[in-house]
Enzyme design. Structure first.
Site, PDB file in Angstrom:
ATOM      1  N   SER A   1       0.873  -1.181   0.000  1.00 30.28           N
ATOM      2  CA  SER A   1       0.000   0.000   0.000  1.00 30.28           C
ATOM      3  C   SER A   1       0.904   1.223   0.000  1.00 30.28           C
ATOM      4  CB  SER A   1      -0.849   0.012   1.277  1.00 30.28           C
ATOM      5  OG  SER A   1      -1.478   1.269   1.447  1.00 30.28           O
TER       6      SER A   1
ATOM      7  N   TYR B   1      -1.798   0.478  11.143  1.00 32.09           N
ATOM      8  CA  TYR B   1      -2.023  -0.010   9.772  1.00 32.09           C
ATOM      9  C   TYR B   1      -0.789   0.266   8.903  1.00 32.09           C
ATOM     10  CZ  TYR B   1      -3.750  -0.524   5.059  1.00 32.09           C
ATOM     11  OH  TYR B   1      -3.881  -0.909   3.742  1.00 32.09           O
TER      12      TYR B   1
HETATM   13  C1  8X3 Z   1      -5.035   1.730   1.733  1.00 32.74           C
HETATM   14  C2  8X3 Z   1      -4.570   3.095   1.346  1.00 32.74           C
HETATM   15  O1  8X3 Z   1      -4.231   5.517   2.161  1.00 32.74           O
HETATM   16  O2  8X3 Z   1      -6.227   4.352   2.922  1.00 32.74           O
HETATM   17  O3  8X3 Z   1      -3.991   0.847   1.911  1.00 32.74           O
HETATM   18  O4  8X3 Z   1      -4.096   3.779   3.829  1.00 32.74           O
HETATM   19  S1  8X3 Z   1      -4.799   4.215   2.628  1.00 32.74           S
END
Ligand code: 8X3
Length: 247
Positions: A134, A147
Site C-alpha cells: 500500500s 495499519y
Molecule cells: C489503503 C490506502 O491511504 O487508505 O492501503 O491507507 S490508505
C-alpha cells in the site's frame, strides 16, 4: 508477454475487492485459480463464474489452517492480498484487539502464504509471489500508525524475500495502491457506511480492476524480467493526505 494459460494461482482475500478482481483477471488469462478467504458463500459464487477455479476456506492468520485447506497443492503464482485496517484512532488510544487483527492478517497472513507456497516454488526453481502492499507502506498518516506499520512490514517482507530467495528463480513483486474503492473503509469503520463513503467522496478512486491490471502486468512479463514494485495512485491523489476532491 507470458501467457498464464494453465498456471495454478493462489489468491487470498479473494471474496471481494482487489482479491476478487485479481482472481477474475487471472482466470480470464487462462490461470486455474484457488480462491482463499473466510466467507465460503462468496467464494462459491465467484468460483461459479471462473472456469477451473477452486475454493479453499481459510483464515490467513492461521498458517497451519491455510496449509491444511490447500492440501498439498502447488502453485505457479501466489497473490498475498488479504489485509485490513481497523480504526483511525491515535495510537495511544488504540484497541489492542484491532492491532492484533491488523498485525495478524496483514503481516502473518503474508507469512502464511510464504509458508504454504514458497518451498515448492523454490524446489521447482520458478514462481511468482505478489504481495499487496500500500502507499501506507511508504508513508505514515495521522491515525494510521498501526495499519501503516503493518504495510511497512509487508514492504520489508517483500525486500527480505527477494534477498533470501535470490537465485531461486522465484520472482517477487509488491503492488502498492493508494485509494481504491472497495469494502476497505467499511471494514475500517466497522460498517459505518456514511464514514466509509466520505473517504472516497469527490474523488475518482482506483477500481479493484486497476490494481488487478497492475498485478497482471507483473505476472505476464518474460521470465527474465522481475517487476519489483508498482505504486499506483488515483490521478487526483498526490499522497496519503493530499487528495483533490471535486465536491
Ligand atoms: C489503503 C490506502 O491511504 O487508505 O492501503 O491507507 S490508505
Amino acid at each position: 508477454m507470458q501467457t498464464l494459460h494453465g498456471k495454478r494461482a493462489l489468491v487470498t482475500g479473494a471474496s471481494a475487492g482487489i482479491g476478487a478482481a485479481t482472481a477474475r483477471a487471472l482466470a480470464a488469462q487462462g490461470a486455474k485459480v484457488t480462491l482463499v478467504a473466510r466467507r465460503k458463500d462468496r467464494l462459491e459464487s465467484l468460483a461459479k463464474e471462473l472456469p477451473g477455479s477452486t475454493i479453499a476456506v481459510a483464515d490467513v492468520r492461521d498458517a497451519a489452517a491455510l496449509v491444511a485447506a490447500l492440501s498439498g497443492q502447488e502453485f505457479d503464482i501466489a497473490v498475498a492480498n488479504a489485509g485490513l485496517a481497523r480504526g483511525t484512532t491515535s495510537v495511544d488510544q488504540g484497541d489492542p484487539g484491532d492491532w492484533a487483527e491488523m498485525v495478524d492478517t496483514n503481516i502473518k497472513g503474508v507469512l502464511s502464504v510464504v509458508h504454504a507456497v514458497l518451498p515448492s516454488m523454490r524446489k521447482k526453481g520458478a514462481g511468482d509471489f505478489v504481495v499487496l502492499g500500500s502507499v501506507a507502506g511508504r508513508e505514515v498518516y495521522t491515525g494510521g500508525a498501526v495499519y501503516c506499520a503493518t504495510k511497512h512490514a509487508v514492504k520489508a517482507l517483500y525486500t527480505g524475500l527477494r534477498l533470501d530467495m535470490a537465485g531461486s528463480g522465484v520472482r517477487f513483486s509488491t503492488v502498492d495502491p493508494g485509494l481504491v474503492e472497495t469494502e476497505f473503509s467499511l471494514v475500517r469503520f466497522r460498517g459505518d457506511t456514511e464514514r466509509a463513503k466520505k473517504v472516497y467522496q469527490g474523488l475518482q478512486c482506483l477500481r479493484p480492476e486497476d490494481v488487478a491490471d497492475a498485478i497482471l502486468f507483473a505476472l505476464t512479463r518474460p521470465p527474465h524480467v522481475n517487476i519489483g514494485e508498482i505504486v499506483l495512485w488515483p490521478t487526483h491523489q498526490a499522497s496519503t493526505t493530499v487528495v483533490h476532491r471535486t465536491t
